[in-house]
Design a protein around this motif. Sequence first.
Motif, PDB file in Angstrom:
ATOM      1  N   GLN A  30     -28.444 -50.196 -11.207  1.00  0.00           N
ATOM      2  CA  GLN A  30     -29.572 -51.077 -10.906  1.00  0.00           C
ATOM      3  C   GLN A  30     -29.638 -52.183 -11.943  1.00  0.00           C
ATOM      4  N   ILE A  31     -30.457 -53.208 -11.659  1.00  0.00           N
ATOM      5  CA  ILE A  31     -30.627 -54.301 -12.606  1.00  0.00           C
ATOM      6  C   ILE A  31     -32.111 -54.609 -12.700  1.00  0.00           C
ATOM      7  N   ARG A  32     -32.588 -54.811 -13.935  1.00  0.00           N
ATOM      8  CA  ARG A  32     -34.006 -55.126 -14.105  1.00  0.00           C
ATOM      9  C   ARG A  32     -34.214 -56.605 -13.826  1.00  0.00           C
ATOM     10  N   ILE A  33     -35.066 -56.901 -12.857  1.00  0.00           N
ATOM     11  CA  ILE A  33     -35.394 -58.289 -12.535  1.00  0.00           C
ATOM     12  C   ILE A  33     -36.796 -58.565 -13.050  1.00  0.00           C
ATOM     13  N   ALA A  34     -36.938 -59.685 -13.766  1.00  0.00           N
ATOM     14  CA  ALA A  34     -38.257 -60.006 -14.331  1.00  0.00           C
ATOM     15  C   ALA A  34     -39.268 -60.160 -13.197  1.00  0.00           C
ATOM     16  N   ARG A  60     -35.081 -64.505 -17.428  1.00  0.00           N
ATOM     17  CA  ARG A  60     -35.610 -63.356 -18.165  1.00  0.00           C
ATOM     18  C   ARG A  60     -35.132 -62.019 -17.584  1.00  0.00           C
ATOM     19  N   SER A  61     -34.307 -62.049 -16.543  1.00  0.00           N
ATOM     20  CA  SER A  61     -33.785 -60.806 -15.967  1.00  0.00           C
ATOM     21  C   SER A  61     -32.602 -60.301 -16.781  1.00  0.00           C
ATOM     22  N   ASP A  62     -32.315 -58.996 -16.656  1.00  0.00           N
ATOM     23  CA  ASP A  62     -31.220 -58.391 -17.421  1.00  0.00           C
ATOM     24  C   ASP A  62     -29.879 -59.073 -17.130  1.00  0.00           C
ATOM     25  N   ASN A  63     -29.075 -59.199 -18.169  1.00  0.00           N
ATOM     26  CA  ASN A  63     -27.703 -59.703 -18.048  1.00  0.00           C
ATOM     27  C   ASN A  63     -27.598 -61.133 -17.536  1.00  0.00           C
ATOM     28  N   VAL A  64     -28.697 -61.870 -17.568  1.00  0.00           N
ATOM     29  CA  VAL A  64     -28.635 -63.274 -17.159  1.00  0.00           C
ATOM     30  C   VAL A  64     -28.834 -64.173 -18.384  1.00  0.00           C
ATOM     31  N   LYS A  84     -38.952 -83.247 -11.823  1.00  0.00           N
ATOM     32  CA  LYS A  84     -40.125 -82.414 -12.107  1.00  0.00           C
ATOM     33  C   LYS A  84     -40.062 -81.205 -11.176  1.00  0.00           C
ATOM     34  N   LEU A  85     -40.130 -80.002 -11.765  1.00  0.00           N
ATOM     35  CA  LEU A  85     -40.089 -78.773 -10.959  1.00  0.00           C
ATOM     36  C   LEU A  85     -41.448 -78.537 -10.308  1.00  0.00           C
ATOM     37  N   THR A  86     -41.432 -77.854  -9.160  1.00  0.00           N
ATOM     38  CA  THR A  86     -42.697 -77.337  -8.615  1.00  0.00           C
ATOM     39  C   THR A  86     -43.042 -76.076  -9.399  1.00  0.00           C
ATOM     40  N   ASP A  87     -44.280 -75.633  -9.325  1.00  0.00           N
ATOM     41  CA  ASP A  87     -44.685 -74.409 -10.020  1.00  0.00           C
ATOM     42  C   ASP A  87     -43.847 -73.223  -9.559  1.00  0.00           C
ATOM     43  N   ALA A  88     -43.605 -73.151  -8.259  1.00  0.00           N
ATOM     44  CA  ALA A  88     -42.839 -72.024  -7.711  1.00  0.00           C
ATOM     45  C   ALA A  88     -41.418 -72.014  -8.263  1.00  0.00           C
ATOM     46  N   GLU A  89     -40.797 -73.202  -8.326  1.00  0.00           N
ATOM     47  CA  GLU A  89     -39.440 -73.294  -8.876  1.00  0.00           C
ATOM     48  C   GLU A  89     -39.412 -72.847 -10.337  1.00  0.00           C
ATOM     49  N   ARG A  90     -40.441 -73.259 -11.079  1.00  0.00           N
ATOM     50  CA  ARG A  90     -40.479 -72.913 -12.505  1.00  0.00           C
ATOM     51  C   ARG A  90     -40.587 -71.395 -12.676  1.00  0.00           C
ATOM     52  N   ILE A  91     -41.438 -70.776 -11.840  1.00  0.00           N
ATOM     53  CA  ILE A  91     -41.588 -69.317 -11.903  1.00  0.00           C
ATOM     54  C   ILE A  91     -40.271 -68.626 -11.531  1.00  0.00           C
ATOM     55  N   ASP A  92     -39.621 -69.101 -10.474  1.00  0.00           N
ATOM     56  CA  ASP A  92     -38.337 -68.504 -10.062  1.00  0.00           C
ATOM     57  C   ASP A  92     -37.310 -68.605 -11.185  1.00  0.00           C
ATOM     58  N   ARG A  93     -37.204 -69.764 -11.779  1.00  0.00           N
ATOM     59  CA  ARG A  93     -36.214 -69.963 -12.851  1.00  0.00           C
ATOM     60  C   ARG A  93     -36.527 -69.082 -14.060  1.00  0.00           C
ATOM     61  N   LEU A  94     -37.808 -68.984 -14.377  1.00  0.00           N
ATOM     62  CA  LEU A  94     -38.194 -68.171 -15.527  1.00  0.00           C
ATOM     63  C   LEU A  94     -37.873 -66.700 -15.262  1.00  0.00           C
TER      64      LEU A  94
END
Lengths: 372, 372
Positions: free
Chosen positions: A61-65, A24-28, A10-20
Amino acid sequence: MQDRSHHSTKLTDAERIDRLRLIRSDNVGPRTFRSLVAHCGSARAALERLPDLARRGGARQIRIAREEDARAELAACKKLGVSLLASGEVGYPPRLAAIDDAPPLLGVRGARDTSMRPMIAIVGSRNASGAGLKFANQLARDLGEAGFVIISGLARGIDQAAHRASVESGTVAVLAGGHDRIYPPEHEDLLGAILDANGAAISEMPPGHEPRARDFPRRNRLISGAALGVVVVEAAQRSGSLITARMANEQGREVFAVPGSPLDPRAAGTNDLIKQGATLVTEAADVIQMVTPIMERPLVLPLEEPDGDPFAGDPEDSERARIASLLGPTPISIDDLIRLADTSAAVVRTVLLELELAGRLERHGGGLVSLI
Amino acid sequence: MQDRSHHSTKLTDAERIDRLRLIRSDNVGPRTFRSLVAHCGSARAALERLPDLARRGGARQIRIAREEDARAELAACKKLGVSLLASGEVGYPPRLAAIDDAPPLLGVRGARDTSMRPMIAIVGSRNASGAGLKFANQLARDLGEAGFVIISGLARGIDQAAHRASVESGTVAVLAGGHDRIYPPEHEDLLGAILDANGAAISEMPPGHEPRARDFPRRNRLISGAALGVVVVEAAQRSGSLITARMANEQGREVFAVPGSPLDPRAAGTNDLIKQGATLVTEAADVIQMVTPIMERPLVLPLEEPDGDPFAGDPEDSERARIASLLGPTPISIDDLIRLADTSAAVVRTVLLELELAGRLERHGGGLVSLI
């Protein structure tokens, strides 16, 4: 019936946000996501290193979500009744986690116990014949009675018949767009019936994502990847179901095909599959016999561990140039590249990550890479 | 196109009469015929030893075909335009000579060069569907154009369509009765067209022999045996074409089957064949690709040489009793029998011949024997 040997996390909320944010970032994409986490140690660390890696790969540059966008997506999911799940969490189909481009986060709507059960995919023509529809109906019914969940693409024709016949026994619809962008729109009712009867819908796309033509083949890998095997009921030559069959094959899933008369163009694709080694299916027993021993083998999940000290492999400029020069538009295996580059595997992998994040590298199946 | 590596021989009239008498004598089938000639050295010698061998096997007497009856059969054949050919003679299909129960003499009517060419058998349901008939027609046409002779059973349905489509390119009809007893009678016209266009008809039965139910499976082994492979176009479960496919398999011939919808009972047999390993056929190329390498391998004919001094192996009464006691209604291999009997192979083979001529022994495929 339960698919065996899945662990539960089970992920923590913070982990889930980081993964999302990371996915959702460019080229990932899913493969880059996995490389980044392996290289950097965590999604959090990967987000921090992203600008630096992309710059070294040649991007300005790279767009990070942004975190607020990730939170908004999570909220939109919640409103739709969708859980964004990581592999290993309850509701993420265990077999899907084992493909090498498994979605790092999967939007699951509906019954999470259903999406954990062993699945058989049934796919085929949108403009199916009466015989094809009747067969899909009977097969889905018999496999459902035998305890299998039927997974398909909610399309017209064979998909629809397979879902419809397995509403009671359990069925999973895999969407090419976001959970609020059902295609075709007239199948909203069917989806409603599926969800009401303890079925599920899954998508790797964010809410609001309108499905485009290129999203369907990408979606098809989820249908085959989550299943023990794929049954193609009717398929003309060069049809979408054959893409699903090819993906199933690449993913090591069983491919089944329903034969038909050589004079029936809707059987051309399935007859070809049988010629190429797919198992001929005339009844559910043909499928069950083949997948039963597979269910009894433990599932092997790809490693998600870091590939060593993330900074040990930082490449020199000369190494970066040499590796880039070995790459071209023709796909080459990473193993060959490591051999030819005459440097450490960690350095090669880092350079590949950099190029990828700069949008200059494409990853193919089977560990192949090419320049874009 | 010619089938490779067949030698060419020619019997004398006396040899032909001797062979015909031997095969028309009681309890002498194709396998016994071959054993007798191997044991005694020639058909002539076998005829002379027949009464003695049968008596030792426990028969009070054995009916031996009279020379005048053999001459009458030869005359009747001549009148019908039929040549009674031994394997190795021009007109005897070379591959047919290679099966272990090849007819010692085969009645060949029509073009003897046609029956020497490489053949593909096309068989299937008598009450075929329109699609099945259309497919058989196209397949026979395409294989004919590629240089293959089409061999089949002159039956209604698929057989008829296959013959009809290959009249111009060359086709061979295999009869279950004598050459003057065409079944079904309404196919006399088709047979006439086949013969007019340089085709042929073959039968191992004497003129005047009315085909009975049990003659058809026996006939089917000639269809498969003469061919490189057998294509089953449509077949319900437990149909005659499946017997031909099984014989093809036992004879080491390729088995091909045309797929069909699982909902079509006329495809149940062919779909099953594919499940069991038959090659799926949707076009002539599927067949040609498979048989081309086989045509290039030399044909291996069974030995027809004597198995040593015919009198060296004359068994003692005690040996005869021991071997007979080892036999029962369950088939046993001759090799096992030789091991268990603790005597020479020649003695065992002689005792088996004696029992066979007395009508007490049955020979099966694969060197198996049982008591009747």
